[in-house]
Scaffold this active site. Structure first.
Site: not given
Length: 711
Positions: A281, A345, A368
């Site tokens: 991520c 995250h 994202d």
């Protein structure tokens, strides 16, 4: 006979200073490539084979984008050259215009205005000449160089305009930053070289655009553009940039922890035209930042500490236990996926207006690129208005509900109960666990030795935890989500006679022992028999368990009004050979009061602290001259390190350099030396990582201050 064009000159370096694009390497190459911002005028010059005659010669400069350019679609612009007419150019026009600044014999100098909403990327330019009374005699001259247009966040009519223009020095022009990684108690800012002005970046972006399937006409809309970026930076369902992997098996690629920045990733993608292995991520987020800033879209990295992955749109994170308090290996209410809690995250915020939403929902938008769940059939997420996330407006585009859950889901635990209509009884609900802190880098700051440059933006994503406003926004989201309604209508937990508290751990250095401790208080007037389980395990940062390190089960009596502690001791030898990347660990406790069936469960994540790389930089460094720097740290493990590599890079210092190192014995010093060449005078940043088969995620940063040569 129509004019013959001999040359078209776009003044790449002169225009770049006015357009704030002079940092792009391709602008400063020996054969410079123009990079221009839309919504701003620029200067060009045309030279012909004979003198230009305004009474008989017709000259048009044509700008084309994509394979089928058309003015109606905004992919073609035509500038009619007329020395007798002057347009009043302002920065909100939606049409191409040009004015003649100078006409001398066989040459024309023009100022041209590109509309503020044109597509970004690679454009082609032609000069078309003909005669006033004849369109049959047409001459075309094709400019044989590249021309890039990017967004203009300094122009108030561009959708990506940021009113606090000073912040654009950080969110568009800054090439080095930090990405906050690690569990809540040990999170740190990891250095990252965005390198958005590197030679490879705009060509790599163009390859991404061409692979994306996004129509050429839509590539000027930052809403569609950033949604596409969130889709294309991962490779799950397209020819994207990065392959995601979280299992520690990276032998056929580069381990995510080894990357120092985005440039080597984008260079590899451009060279091979295949997805690059591997990313996670925070790596996806670093690459997204590079792409957005290169395209002129203000962007920041956002790290959510204790982040929920809601796999079934319930706005909860659910785990299930059987009658014996053993965690079930699946979610009985979602057999196709499973909720999880990530230590942290990382995603991105991008700045833009949102004309598709009601007033007040522009500004920062979350996107994202990590492939977690599909949205409209693809692994993409956002742009979701941060204000909409804060208010729980799940009906707004795009993926607001998923982002609400990421920062504010309720943590629920369920135990098998055959007497319950659902087959499970809710035993625990924590309203405060998810979204403990949301961080980004503070503008205009860079702390080489710590985290003074971190900025807490939790309040931008949600109201104060536990406040009435925070609960109202979550309930607003629940009302708009059918699956969530069913979970939140289950009622409150049963009364609790016994109070439990899992003691959170402070920092544990690698090689130290620790204990899992649960404090229990019996608040009732009778003795209770309690069954308890304590465990410690190594985990990947996305919450997936790797290895059980230690576990203990037991039953005992707790007297009325008494407090006792249960302790599970974990020695260093228990966990050292079970650590996985980033050295994250989870301690876990579950207890049941036999006579009341009260069940309590709690967990805590922490990170075993590893050394950082010490970078030695000489004091007197001269710009454009090579200088030696040293890198070192001590192997903290009682095992030999193999397959050792350093990665070193720094914007305007050196592109990613990989240095192999021999095997390192336990407790031995790991050290290498290399050279850097500062491109210009001023403060530059150097980033290094170390990776081996046995030890990874070792990093360091240093300031390199270059001075002018006094000779």
């Amino acid at each position: 006979m129509a004019l013959q064009t001999q040359m078209l000159y776009l003044y790449p370096q002169q225009n770049s200073k006015l357009h704030k694009t002079d940092l792009y390497d391709i602008v400063n190459d020996d054969v410079p490539t123009p990079v221009l911002r839309r919504g701003q005028k620029f200067t060009v010059a045309v030279r012909f084979a004979r003198t230009f005659d305004r009474n008989q010669d017709v000259v048009r400069i044509i700008f084309n984008y994509g394979p089928n350019p058309h003015p109606i679609k905004g992919t073609s612009g035509v500038v009619h050259v007329d020395p007798a007419r002057r347009h009043a150019i302002d920065d909100k026009q939606s049409l191409w215009f040009g004015n003649v600044l100078d006409s001398r014999g066989d040459s024309l100098t023009l100022e041209i205005f590109a509309p503020v909403n044109i597509p970004v990327g690679l454009w082609a330019v032609q000069v078309e000449t003909s005669l006033t009374n004849s369109r049959s005699d047409i001459s075309l001259f094709n400019y044989d160089g590249d021309l890039y247009f990017v967004c203009n966040p300094w122009n108030c009519h561009d959708m990506v305009y940021m009113p606090q223009t000073r912040l654009l020095d950080e969110y568009v022009l800054n090439e080095t930053g930090k990405i906050w990684v690690g569990p809540m108690g040990t999170t740190k800012g990891r250095e990252w070289i965005f390198g958005q002005f590197d030679t490879c970046v705009l060509p790599a972006i163009q390859l991404m655009l061409d692979n994306s399937g996004l129509s050429h006409a839509s590539r000027g809309d930052p809403i569609k553009l950033t949604r596409m970026i969130s889709k294309m930076v991962n490779s799950n369902d397209d020819d994207g940039i990065l392959v995601g992997r979280w299992d520690g098996q990276y032998e056929d690629g580069t381990a995510p922890a080894a990357w120092t920045g985005s440039v080597p990733i984008l260079q590899d993608f451009l060279d091979t035209q295949n997805p690059v292995s591997y990313g996670q991520c925070w790596v996806f987020s670093g690459v997204v930042t590079t792409i957005c800033r290169a395209l002129g879209i203000p962007s920041r990295v956002v790290s959510n500490l204790v982040s929920a992955h809601d796999a079934n749109s319930t706005l909860t994170v659910d785990k299930y236990f059987d009658e014996n308090n053993e965690e079930m290996p699946f979610d009985p209410n979602n057999l196709e996926g499973e909720d999880s809690v990530w230590n942290y995250h990382v995603w991105n915020d991008v700045y833009m207006a949102r004309p598709d939403l009601p007033p007040g929902y522009g500004g920062w938008q979350a996107i994202d690129a990590t492939p977690q769940e599909t949205s409209h059939g693809f692994f993409q997420c956002g742009p979701a208005s941060v204000e909409a996330i804060k208010k729980g407006q799940v009906g707004f585009n795009y993926d607001v509900g998923f982002m609400v859950a990421s920062v504010n889901a309720d943590l629920m635990r369920w135990k098998e109960d055959k007497s319950n209509v659902l087959g499970y009884q809710r035993i625990y609900c924590n309203k405060y666990h998810i979204g403990r802190m949301i961080l980004t880098k503070q503008p205009f700051m860079y702390d080489y030795n710590g985290d003074k440059d971190r900025q807490d933006i939790t309040h931008e994503y949600k109201s104060k935890e536990g406040s009435r406003a925070e609960r109202l926004s979550l309930w607003n989201a629940v009302r708009g989500t059918e699956a969530a309604k069913r979970f939140f209508d289950m009622g409150d937990d049963t009364a609790n006679d016994v109070e439990f508290d899992l003691q959170e751990l402070d920092q544990i250095k690698i090689g130290e022992s620790f204990s899992v401790v649960v404090k229990m208080t019996n608040n009732s007037d009778k003795t209770h028999r309690i069954k308890c389980q304590l465990s410690a395990a190594t985990v990947y940062y996305n919450g997936v368990k790797a290895h059980v390190v230690s576990r203990d089960d037991g039953e005992f009596e707790l007297k009325p009004k008494k407090t006792e502690e249960l302790k599970l001791a974990v020695a260093a030898s228990d966990y050292l050979d079970k650590l996985v990347e980033y050295s994250n660990m989870k301690i876990f406790a579950i207890a049941t009061v036999a006579d009341t069936k009260q069940t309590w469960v709690a967990e805590d994540d922490f990170q075993v602290i590893k050394p950082s790389i010490d970078i030695k930089v000489p004091r007197n460094i001269v710009a454009k001259k090579p200088v030696a720097i040293g890198l070192r740290f001590v192997n903290p493990l009682k095992t030999t390190l193999t397959n050792c590599k350093f990665h070193v890079s720094g914007a305007a210092l050196l592109r990613n350099q990989i240095i192999a190192h021999p095997n390192v014995k336990p407790g031995a010093v790991v050290s290498v030396e290399t050279k850097v060449v500062p491109k210009y005078v001023g403060e530059l940043k150097l980033v290094a990582t170390f990776h081996s088969k046995e030890l990874m995620d070792i990093s360091g940063t240093a300031k390199v201050e270059a001075f002018a040569d006094e000779e």
